[in-house]
Design a protein around this motif. Structure first.
Motif, PDB file in Angstrom:
ATOM      1  N   ASN A 186       0.705  -0.928   0.488  1.00 30.98           N
ATOM      2  CA  ASN A 186       0.124   0.294   0.028  1.00 30.98           C
ATOM      3  C   ASN A 186       0.866   0.422  -0.117  1.00 30.98           C
ATOM      4  O   ASN A 186       2.178   1.364   0.868  1.00 30.98           O
ATOM      5  N   LEU A 187       0.356   2.157  -0.850  1.00 28.70           N
ATOM      6  CA  LEU A 187       1.064   3.878  -0.671  1.00 28.70           C
ATOM      7  C   LEU A 187       0.360   4.883  -0.391  1.00 28.70           C
ATOM      8  O   LEU A 187      -0.758   4.716  -0.636  1.00 28.70           O
ATOM      9  N   ASP A 188       0.476   5.279   0.908  1.00 27.95           N
ATOM     10  CA  ASP A 188      -0.164   6.510   1.281  1.00 27.95           C
ATOM     11  C   ASP A 188       0.061   8.053   0.738  1.00 27.95           C
ATOM     12  O   ASP A 188       1.089   7.892   0.146  1.00 27.95           O
ATOM     13  N   LEU A 189      -1.190   8.149   0.084  1.00 26.70           N
ATOM     14  CA  LEU A 189      -0.511   9.373  -0.485  1.00 26.70           C
ATOM     15  C   LEU A 189      -1.795  10.739   0.011  1.00 26.70           C
ATOM     16  O   LEU A 189      -2.482  10.481   0.942  1.00 26.70           O
ATOM     17  N   ILE A 190      -1.332  12.085   0.058  1.00 20.44           N
ATOM     18  CA  ILE A 190      -2.131  12.731   0.960  1.00 20.44           C
ATOM     19  C   ILE A 190      -2.705  13.613  -0.750  1.00 20.44           C
ATOM     20  O   ILE A 190      -2.272  14.242  -1.164  1.00 20.44           O
ATOM     21  N   LEU A 191      -4.109  14.133  -0.178  1.00 19.18           N
ATOM     22  CA  LEU A 191      -4.691  15.432  -1.471  1.00 19.18           C
ATOM     23  C   LEU A 191      -5.102  17.133  -0.361  1.00 19.18           C
ATOM     24  O   LEU A 191      -5.042  16.686   0.363  1.00 19.18           O
ATOM     25  N   GLY A 192      -4.603  17.592  -0.975  1.00 20.09           N
ATOM     26  CA  GLY A 192      -4.586  19.011  -0.619  1.00 20.09           C
ATOM     27  C   GLY A 192      -3.455  20.065   0.215  1.00 20.09           C
ATOM     28  O   GLY A 192      -4.213  20.314   1.194  1.00 20.09           O
ATOM     29  N   LEU A 193      -2.914  19.564  -0.105  1.00 18.35           N
ATOM     30  CA  LEU A 193      -1.062  19.586   0.480  1.00 18.35           C
ATOM     31  C   LEU A 193      -0.941  21.276   0.063  1.00 18.35           C
ATOM     32  O   LEU A 193      -1.063  21.773  -0.878  1.00 18.35           O
ATOM     33  N   ASP A 200       0.950  18.092  -9.867  1.00 17.31           N
ATOM     34  CA  ASP A 200       1.648  17.305  -9.404  1.00 17.31           C
ATOM     35  C   ASP A 200       1.176  15.929  -8.682  1.00 17.31           C
ATOM     36  O   ASP A 200       1.336  14.902  -8.757  1.00 17.31           O
ATOM     37  N   ILE A 201      -0.245  16.258  -8.887  1.00 21.01           N
ATOM     38  CA  ILE A 201      -1.118  15.631  -8.652  1.00 21.01           C
ATOM     39  C   ILE A 201      -1.131  14.079  -9.728  1.00 21.01           C
ATOM     40  O   ILE A 201      -1.751  12.972  -9.886  1.00 21.01           O
ATOM     41  N   ARG A 237      -0.787  32.311   7.899  1.00 19.18           N
ATOM     42  CA  ARG A 237       0.600  32.219   7.705  1.00 19.18           C
ATOM     43  C   ARG A 237       0.797  31.081   6.033  1.00 19.18           C
ATOM     44  O   ARG A 237       1.692  30.743   6.011  1.00 19.18           O
ATOM     45  N   LEU A 238      -0.389  30.049   6.206  1.00 17.36           N
ATOM     46  CA  LEU A 238      -0.127  29.605   5.049  1.00 17.36           C
ATOM     47  C   LEU A 238      -1.686  29.269   4.549  1.00 17.36           C
ATOM     48  O   LEU A 238      -2.981  29.429   5.554  1.00 17.36           O
ATOM     49  N   ALA A 239      -1.958  29.393   3.069  1.00 20.65           N
ATOM     50  CA  ALA A 239      -2.897  28.955   2.824  1.00 20.65           C
ATOM     51  C   ALA A 239      -3.230  27.098   1.822  1.00 20.65           C
ATOM     52  O   ALA A 239      -2.296  27.165   1.915  1.00 20.65           O
ATOM     53  N   LEU A 240      -4.359  26.488   2.375  1.00 21.39           N
ATOM     54  CA  LEU A 240      -4.468  25.184   1.292  1.00 21.39           C
ATOM     55  C   LEU A 240      -6.160  25.484   0.246  1.00 21.39           C
ATOM     56  O   LEU A 240      -6.340  26.693   0.034  1.00 21.39           O
ATOM     57  N   PRO A 241      -5.947  24.884  -0.363  1.00 25.35           N
ATOM     58  CA  PRO A 241      -7.169  24.732  -1.553  1.00 25.35           C
ATOM     59  C   PRO A 241      -7.945  24.514  -0.597  1.00 25.35           C
ATOM     60  O   PRO A 241      -8.814  24.089  -0.270  1.00 25.35           O
ATOM     61  N   ASP A 242      -8.594  25.705  -1.699  1.00 22.59           N
ATOM     62  CA  ASP A 242     -10.207  25.675  -1.788  1.00 22.59           C
ATOM     63  C   ASP A 242     -11.148  24.951  -1.882  1.00 22.59           C
ATOM     64  O   ASP A 242     -10.873  23.529  -2.113  1.00 22.59           O
ATOM     65  N   ASP A 243     -12.574  23.974  -1.029  1.00 22.83           N
ATOM     66  CA  ASP A 243     -12.813  22.786  -1.073  1.00 22.83           C
ATOM     67  C   ASP A 243     -13.460  23.391  -2.440  1.00 22.83           C
ATOM     68  O   ASP A 243     -13.708  21.469  -3.000  1.00 22.83           O
ATOM     69  N   GLU A 244     -13.841  23.948  -3.572  1.00 23.19           N
ATOM     70  CA  GLU A 244     -13.895  23.489  -4.954  1.00 23.19           C
ATOM     71  C   GLU A 244     -12.523  22.657  -5.689  1.00 23.19           C
ATOM     72  O   GLU A 244     -13.426  21.637  -6.619  1.00 23.19           O
ATOM     73  N   MET A 245     -11.639  23.306  -5.190  1.00 23.87           N
ATOM     74  CA  MET A 245     -10.542  23.079  -6.150  1.00 23.87           C
ATOM     75  C   MET A 245     -10.428  21.372  -5.941  1.00 23.87           C
ATOM     76  O   MET A 245      -9.710  20.062  -6.061  1.00 23.87           O
ATOM     77  N   LEU A 246     -10.474  21.069  -4.181  1.00 25.31           N
ATOM     78  CA  LEU A 246     -10.706  19.186  -3.443  1.00 25.31           C
ATOM     79  C   LEU A 246     -11.435  18.563  -4.369  1.00 25.31           C
ATOM     80  O   LEU A 246     -11.280  17.325  -4.940  1.00 25.31           O
ATOM     81  N   VAL A 247     -12.616  19.643  -4.482  1.00 27.73           N
ATOM     82  CA  VAL A 247     -13.598  18.306  -4.822  1.00 27.73           C
ATOM     83  C   VAL A 247     -12.757  17.994  -6.570  1.00 27.73           C
ATOM     84  O   VAL A 247     -12.821  16.767  -7.457  1.00 27.73           O
ATOM     85  N   ASN A 248     -12.624  19.008  -7.599  1.00 26.63           N
ATOM     86  CA  ASN A 248     -12.447  18.637  -8.896  1.00 26.63           C
ATOM     87  C   ASN A 248     -11.013  17.444  -8.908  1.00 26.63           C
ATOM     88  O   ASN A 248     -10.190  16.700  -9.992  1.00 26.63           O
ATOM     89  N   TRP A 249      -9.956  17.890  -7.615  1.00 30.13           N
ATOM     90  CA  TRP A 249      -8.530  16.957  -7.574  1.00 30.13           C
ATOM     91  C   TRP A 249      -9.212  15.308  -7.081  1.00 30.13           C
ATOM     92  O   TRP A 249      -8.999  15.260  -8.243  1.00 30.13           O
ATOM     93  N   LEU A 250     -10.390  15.257  -5.816  1.00 31.90           N
ATOM     94  CA  LEU A 250     -10.780  14.127  -5.733  1.00 31.90           C
ATOM     95  C   LEU A 250     -11.376  13.051  -7.125  1.00 31.90           C
ATOM     96  O   LEU A 250     -11.371  12.316  -7.093  1.00 31.90           O
ATOM     97  N   TYR A 252     -10.630  14.000 -10.653  1.00 36.62           N
ATOM     98  CA  TYR A 252      -9.669  13.621 -11.404  1.00 36.62           C
ATOM     99  C   TYR A 252      -8.712  12.383 -10.499  1.00 36.62           C
ATOM    100  O   TYR A 252      -8.235  11.285 -11.030  1.00 36.62           O
ATOM    101  N   VAL A 253      -8.722  12.157  -9.077  1.00 37.79           N
ATOM    102  CA  VAL A 253      -8.172  10.906  -8.737  1.00 37.79           C
ATOM    103  C   VAL A 253      -8.639  10.027  -8.782  1.00 37.79           C
ATOM    104  O   VAL A 253      -7.931   8.725  -9.626  1.00 37.79           O
ATOM    105  N   VAL A 254      -9.817   9.585  -7.822  1.00 37.07           N
ATOM    106  CA  VAL A 254     -10.962   8.281  -8.581  1.00 37.07           C
ATOM    107  C   VAL A 254     -10.983   8.454 -10.048  1.00 37.07           C
ATOM    108  O   VAL A 254     -10.618   6.990 -10.058  1.00 37.07           O
ATOM    109  N   ARG A 255     -11.402   8.348 -11.435  1.00 35.96           N
ATOM    110  CA  ARG A 255     -11.005   8.713 -12.468  1.00 35.96           C
ATOM    111  C   ARG A 255      -9.360   8.121 -12.467  1.00 35.96           C
ATOM    112  O   ARG A 255      -9.915   6.820 -13.368  1.00 35.96           O
TER     113      ARG A 255
END
Length: 411
Positions: A186-193, A200-201, A237-250, A252-255
């Motif tokens: 198994n390989l662990d990966l993280i989305l939304g870094l 990157d994805i 001091r740190l910005a994270l991806p917004d919810d819309e971007m996360l939904v699009n990325w997820l 994309y990852v699932v497909r």
């Protein structure tokens, strides 16, 4: 070549035996990652040896029969025949311990518990913390699954989240594992870094296609309190991806993973045919498992237990012959909702017949109005056998679950 060793009890497990999972917590790490709130102790090498001794004693003494803490557990365990079919050694970074110590822990488990003929035995590992000999020794000891904490195949991202390894080390270690004969990786990966991009994805998906692990866990980053990332976000001091971007990325990852032959069987977990995590499915299906080690959790016969989370208290208590395990106060309603919340993480959803047999009611009775509305909106599906979230519903599952709980509490 991996040696095959028989560690089973005499004879095949009887059909009346209940399956049991075992979780072993190894709390040591080289460094604390910026997003991590797990119970870990970086730079604590002096505790390695006494911790292993305490852990082995906890296993040998289970259940501590003369303590009120484990009275009910002791009675239930003695009254039922259990057979271990999964072991998960997590952390922390278990591979910071010598392979000989991990083998001693596994041998102690086999001395105390009956094992099935072919248990799934997983060890978590971080890149750069093991050698080819370490892996060979673990495989010879019966380990047949390794979960490697990759998180990203991007060196800039790895540095940004506080990881101590590089992409090159990841690839070297995957090669070591394959050369040793490991066939369940198994390989662990993280989305939304922070700073993560679509490129990157895409790069991560390409790396997975190259290394073809049997299993992929791709989690969305959760901003936990008391982590360095939480502090930085609070300070602006740190910005994270917004919810819309996360939904699009997820999406994309699932497909992308489906195109590579992976089946999404839980919201964040994907497996090739036959390689779904047997141990983790216990968590999502409300099956029995026992946790050993500092802070380890157990779910046994519908009750939750948790070990003390202080390493000094754990080692000293075990040495003195005191159980580290305490029953967590919960109601039957708490357990019902937890079964539903965890079960609906699975893509297949809740098995209605199994829920009815266990609880005496259909899962839809928990919150019938909310479930009907969710089905009408295309957020859930209800069949004669299962209740499940749709792909659309998974994106707002917390909202639906909150509505279900609210309806149940009001009735």
């Amino acid at each position: 070549m991996m040696m095959k060793t028989d560690y089973t009890c005499e004879g095949a497990p009887a059909s009346a035996e209940r399956s049991l999972g075992l979780y072993i917590h190894i709390p040591f790490c080289l460094e604390r990652c910026y997003y991590c709130d797990f119970l870990t102790f970086p730079h604590a090498e002096r505790f390695h040896a006494p911790y292993v001794e305490a852990l082995k004693k906890e296993i040998r003494c289970f259940p501590f029969p003369y303590t009120q803490k484990e009275g009910a557990m002791s009675e239930a365990f003695s009254a039922t025949s259990f057979c271990v079919d999964s072991v998960y050694i997590g952390g922390g970074t278990p591979t910071l311990l010598p392979a000989a110590s991990l083998r001693e822990i596994l041998d102690t488990l086999r001395e105390r518990f009956c094992f099935s003929p072919s248990p799934e035995i997983t060890v978590e590992a971080n890149p750069g913390t093991f050698s080819s000999k370490d892996i060979q020794d673990l495989l010879d000891a019966g380990v047949n699954r390794v979960s490697l904490g990759v998180q990203s195949f991007s060196d800039p991202l790895l540095a940004r989240i506080g990881r101590t390894h590089t992409k090159a080390q990841v690839e070297e270690d995957i090669a070591l594992l394959r050369d040793a004969g490991l066939t369940n990786l198994n390989l662990d990966l993280i989305l939304g870094l922070p700073g993560q991009t679509t490129e990157d994805i895409q790069h991560d998906l390409s790396a997975l296609k190259r290394w073809h692990p049997e299993h992929v866990s791709w989690y969305s980053l959760i901003l936990e309190e008391k982590t360095y990332f939480h502090y930085l976000v609070q300070k602006g001091r740190l910005a994270l991806p917004d919810d819309e971007m996360l939904v699009n990325w997820l999406t994309y990852v699932v497909r992308g993973l489906q195109e590579q032959g992976y089946d999404r069987y839980e919201i964040s977990n994907f497996a090739k045919l036959g390689y779904a995590s047997r141990h983790n499915l216990k968590y999502w299906s409300a099956k029995d498992y026992l946790g050993f080690g500092v802070g380890a959790a157990s779910y046994f016969q519908g009750e939750r237990y948790r070990n003390t989370d202080g390493i000094h208290a754990y080692v000293d208590g075990i040495t003195a012959g005191t159980s580290p395990r305490a029953l967590i106060a919960r109601t039957c309603e708490d357990d019902l909702f937890e079964q539903i919340m965890m079960g609906l993480r699975k893509i297949a959803g809740m098995d209605r017949a199994a829920f009815l047999t266990r609880n005496g009611s259909d899962v839809t009775a928990f919150a019938p109005h909310t479930i009907r509305q969710a089905c009408a909106k295309g957020l859930m599906t209800l069949t004669p056998s299962h209740l499940a979230f749709t792909e659309k519903g998974f994106f707002i599952q917390n909202d639906v679950l909150s509505d279900m709980l609210l309806e149940h509490e009001e009735n």
